[in-house]
Scaffold this motif. Structure first.
Motif, mmCIF file in Angstrom:
data_model
loop_
_atom_site.group_PDB
_atom_site.id
_atom_site.type_symbol
_atom_site.label_atom_id
_atom_site.label_comp_id
_atom_site.label_asym_id
_atom_site.label_seq_id
_atom_site.Cartn_x
_atom_site.Cartn_y
_atom_site.Cartn_z
ATOM 1 N N ASP A 1 0.820 -1.208 0.000
ATOM 2 C CA ASP A 1 0.000 0.000 0.000
ATOM 3 C C ASP A 1 0.851 1.254 0.000
ATOM 4 O O ASP A 1 0.557 2.232 -0.685
ATOM 5 C CB ASP A 1 -0.915 0.025 1.235
ATOM 6 C CG ASP A 1 -2.012 -1.019 1.142
ATOM 7 O OD1 ASP A 1 -2.121 -1.662 0.091
ATOM 8 O OD2 ASP A 1 -2.749 -1.179 2.122
ATOM 9 N N ALA A 2 1.899 1.249 0.826
ATOM 10 C CA ALA A 2 2.783 2.410 0.890
ATOM 11 C C ALA A 2 3.373 2.713 -0.486
ATOM 12 O O ALA A 2 3.487 3.883 -0.892
ATOM 13 C CB ALA A 2 3.892 2.169 1.907
ATOM 14 N N SER B 1 0.521 -0.636 -9.741
ATOM 15 C CA SER B 1 -0.008 -0.934 -8.410
ATOM 16 C C SER B 1 -0.730 -2.275 -8.404
ATOM 17 O O SER B 1 -0.550 -3.093 -7.497
ATOM 18 C CB SER B 1 -0.974 0.169 -7.972
ATOM 19 O OG SER B 1 -0.333 1.420 -7.930
ATOM 20 N N GLY B 2 -1.565 -2.495 -9.413
ATOM 21 C CA GLY B 2 -2.322 -3.736 -9.485
ATOM 22 C C GLY B 2 -1.439 -4.950 -9.639
ATOM 23 O O GLY B 2 -1.659 -5.982 -8.981
ATOM 24 N N VAL B 3 -0.437 -4.860 -10.501
ATOM 25 C CA VAL B 3 0.476 -5.986 -10.713
ATOM 26 C C VAL B 3 1.257 -6.278 -9.434
ATOM 27 O O VAL B 3 1.449 -7.442 -9.051
ATOM 28 C CB VAL B 3 1.439 -5.687 -11.887
ATOM 29 C CG1 VAL B 3 2.519 -6.760 -11.971
ATOM 30 C CG2 VAL B 3 0.670 -5.614 -13.200
ATOM 31 N N ALA B 4 1.699 -5.212 -8.738
ATOM 32 C CA ALA B 4 2.435 -5.394 -7.488
ATOM 33 C C ALA B 4 1.567 -6.097 -6.453
ATOM 34 O O ALA B 4 2.029 -6.986 -5.718
ATOM 35 C CB ALA B 4 2.899 -4.041 -6.951
ATOM 36 N N LEU B 5 0.302 -5.723 -6.394
ATOM 37 C CA LEU B 5 -0.616 -6.336 -5.445
ATOM 38 C C LEU B 5 -0.855 -7.807 -5.790
ATOM 39 O O LEU B 5 -0.957 -8.660 -4.909
ATOM 40 C CB LEU B 5 -1.942 -5.572 -5.439
ATOM 41 C CG LEU B 5 -2.909 -5.871 -4.288
ATOM 42 C CD1 LEU B 5 -2.255 -5.582 -2.953
ATOM 43 C CD2 LEU B 5 -4.177 -5.067 -4.438
ATOM 44 N N LEU B 6 -0.923 -8.116 -7.074
ATOM 45 C CA LEU B 6 -1.121 -9.496 -7.515
ATOM 46 C C LEU B 6 0.077 -10.363 -7.110
ATOM 47 O O LEU B 6 -0.094 -11.485 -6.621
ATOM 48 C CB LEU B 6 -1.298 -9.527 -9.036
ATOM 49 C CG LEU B 6 -1.726 -10.855 -9.657
ATOM 50 C CD1 LEU B 6 -3.074 -11.308 -9.107
ATOM 51 C CD2 LEU B 6 -1.788 -10.727 -11.176
ATOM 52 N N VAL B 7 1.276 -9.846 -7.297
ATOM 53 C CA VAL B 7 2.489 -10.571 -6.903
ATOM 54 C C VAL B 7 2.502 -10.789 -5.392
ATOM 55 O O VAL B 7 2.856 -11.865 -4.903
ATOM 56 C CB VAL B 7 3.750 -9.799 -7.357
ATOM 57 C CG1 VAL B 7 5.007 -10.435 -6.776
ATOM 58 C CG2 VAL B 7 3.832 -9.769 -8.885
ATOM 59 N N LEU B 8 2.101 -9.759 -4.648
ATOM 60 C CA LEU B 8 2.063 -9.875 -3.196
ATOM 61 C C LEU B 8 1.094 -10.969 -2.755
ATOM 62 O O LEU B 8 1.406 -11.779 -1.877
ATOM 63 C CB LEU B 8 1.643 -8.540 -2.576
ATOM 64 C CG LEU B 8 1.451 -8.532 -1.060
ATOM 65 C CD1 LEU B 8 2.760 -8.822 -0.347
ATOM 66 C CD2 LEU B 8 0.878 -7.208 -0.597
ATOM 67 N N GLY C 1 -4.575 -13.439 1.144
ATOM 68 C CA GLY C 1 -3.931 -13.549 -0.168
ATOM 69 C C GLY C 1 -4.948 -13.567 -1.292
ATOM 70 O O GLY C 1 -4.776 -12.896 -2.316
ATOM 71 N N LEU C 2 -6.037 -14.336 -1.125
ATOM 72 C CA LEU C 2 -7.096 -14.389 -2.137
ATOM 73 C C LEU C 2 -7.758 -13.027 -2.333
ATOM 74 O O LEU C 2 -7.979 -12.577 -3.454
ATOM 75 C CB LEU C 2 -8.160 -15.406 -1.723
ATOM 76 C CG LEU C 2 -7.927 -16.866 -2.099
ATOM 77 C CD1 LEU C 2 -9.027 -17.737 -1.508
ATOM 78 C CD2 LEU C 2 -7.866 -17.027 -3.616
ATOM 79 N N TYR C 3 -8.065 -12.370 -1.220
ATOM 80 C CA TYR C 3 -8.730 -11.070 -1.297
ATOM 81 C C TYR C 3 -7.824 -10.033 -1.956
ATOM 82 O O TYR C 3 -8.274 -9.231 -2.778
ATOM 83 C CB TYR C 3 -9.133 -10.608 0.102
ATOM 84 C CG TYR C 3 -9.993 -9.377 0.099
ATOM 85 C CD1 TYR C 3 -11.336 -9.443 -0.243
ATOM 86 C CD2 TYR C 3 -9.460 -8.132 0.433
ATOM 87 C CE1 TYR C 3 -12.129 -8.314 -0.266
ATOM 88 C CE2 TYR C 3 -10.241 -6.995 0.418
ATOM 89 C CZ TYR C 3 -11.584 -7.092 0.078
ATOM 90 O OH TYR C 3 -12.355 -5.966 0.049
ATOM 91 N N GLU D 1 -8.635 -7.852 -5.368
ATOM 92 C CA GLU D 1 -8.510 -6.399 -5.446
ATOM 93 C C GLU D 1 -7.522 -6.001 -6.551
ATOM 94 O O GLU D 1 -7.722 -5.004 -7.245
ATOM 95 C CB GLU D 1 -8.041 -5.838 -4.102
ATOM 96 C CG GLU D 1 -8.992 -6.093 -2.949
ATOM 97 C CD GLU D 1 -10.244 -5.253 -3.040
ATOM 98 O OE1 GLU D 1 -10.323 -4.231 -2.362
ATOM 99 O OE2 GLU D 1 -11.161 -5.634 -3.798
ATOM 100 N N ALA D 2 -6.457 -6.799 -6.702
ATOM 101 C CA ALA D 2 -5.478 -6.516 -7.745
ATOM 102 C C ALA D 2 -6.111 -6.573 -9.129
ATOM 103 O O ALA D 2 -5.867 -5.701 -9.977
ATOM 104 C CB ALA D 2 -4.318 -7.508 -7.660
ATOM 105 N N PHE D 3 -6.949 -7.578 -9.366
ATOM 106 C CA PHE D 3 -7.599 -7.697 -10.666
ATOM 107 C C PHE D 3 -8.559 -6.529 -10.912
ATOM 108 O O PHE D 3 -8.712 -6.076 -12.052
ATOM 109 C CB PHE D 3 -8.345 -9.033 -10.772
ATOM 110 C CG PHE D 3 -7.446 -10.199 -11.036
ATOM 111 C CD1 PHE D 3 -6.661 -10.250 -12.177
ATOM 112 C CD2 PHE D 3 -7.369 -11.269 -10.129
ATOM 113 C CE1 PHE D 3 -5.822 -11.329 -12.431
ATOM 114 C CE2 PHE D 3 -6.539 -12.347 -10.383
ATOM 115 C CZ PHE D 3 -5.757 -12.375 -11.531
#
Length: 201
Positions: free
Chosen positions: A56-57, A81-88, A180-182, A186-188
């Motif tokens: 998030d930061a 941002s979305g891709v980073a969240l998906l990797v996370l 992780g699923l959630y 959100e990433a998608f």
């Protein structure tokens, strides 16, 4: 006048920057607190939530950079941002699998205390960003990230209560996997919004 998408500073822009700077600071502090206590308390949920705070930061930093830039730049920032969240989210699943083979029951009371502090902090940030979320795609991405945090914090608190009641670590592992699923869902959503913005641009 060029087509860089730049505009003179305004009260609205100042409000966006102020909200994002506060969000960035809160998430950086909570990332350190949650990951550290997650390791100390052997809690996958807290570690997952702390790493989510780190992501998030980074998103808030990207959103700050995007303010005043072209719509295309903002759409690209949201995509990153979305891709980073998906990797996370994927990384959280890996951590859950690892801890399912190695680790004991986490400290339930500690989980609840830390997650409650994180929940309060994220509710404050969510209220700040809620005024900006419909403005532009990169700001909506920041709001979506924070919304995910609030859900994750609540899940960790419930997990801590379950661990206290049963002494089982599996509740913590389940919550870590659920976060992780959630996070990936959100990433998608962010990636979908960014793609629409890129096509419109």
């Amino acid at each position: 006048m060029t087509d860089c998408g730049c505009s003179p500073p305004s009260l609205e822009t100042d409000a966006q920057k102020r909200a994002l700077w506060i969000a960035l600071g809160v998430n950086a502090v909570m990332c350190f607190i949650e990951t550290t206590t997650g390791v100390l308390f052997s809690s996958t949920g807290l570690i997952a939530d702390g790493l989510d705070m780190l992501s998030d930061a980074a998103v808030y930093a990207l959103a700050l950079i995007a303010i005043g830039r072209s719509p295309r730049f903002k759409a690209n920032a949201a995509m990153v941002s979305g891709v980073a969240l998906l990797v996370l989210g994927f990384g959280l699943f890996v951590e859950v699998v690892r801890r399912s083979f190695d680790g004991g029951a986490p400290e339930g009371a500690g989980m609840i205390a830390v997650a409650t502090v994180a929940l309060i902090a994220n509710i404050i940030v969510l209220r700040l960003l809620s005024r900006q979320r419909n403005d532009e795609v990169h700001l909506r991405a920041a709001w979506i990230f924070t919304r995910a945090d609030v859900v994750a914090n609540a899940a960790v608190i419930l997990s801590g209560l379950a661990v206290l009641a049963t002494g089982s670590r599996y509740f913590d592992l389940i919550v870590g996997a659920a976060i992780g699923l959630y996070v990936m869902r959100e990433a998608f959503e962010i990636i979908s919004n960014a793609r629409r913005a890129q096509r419109a641009g």
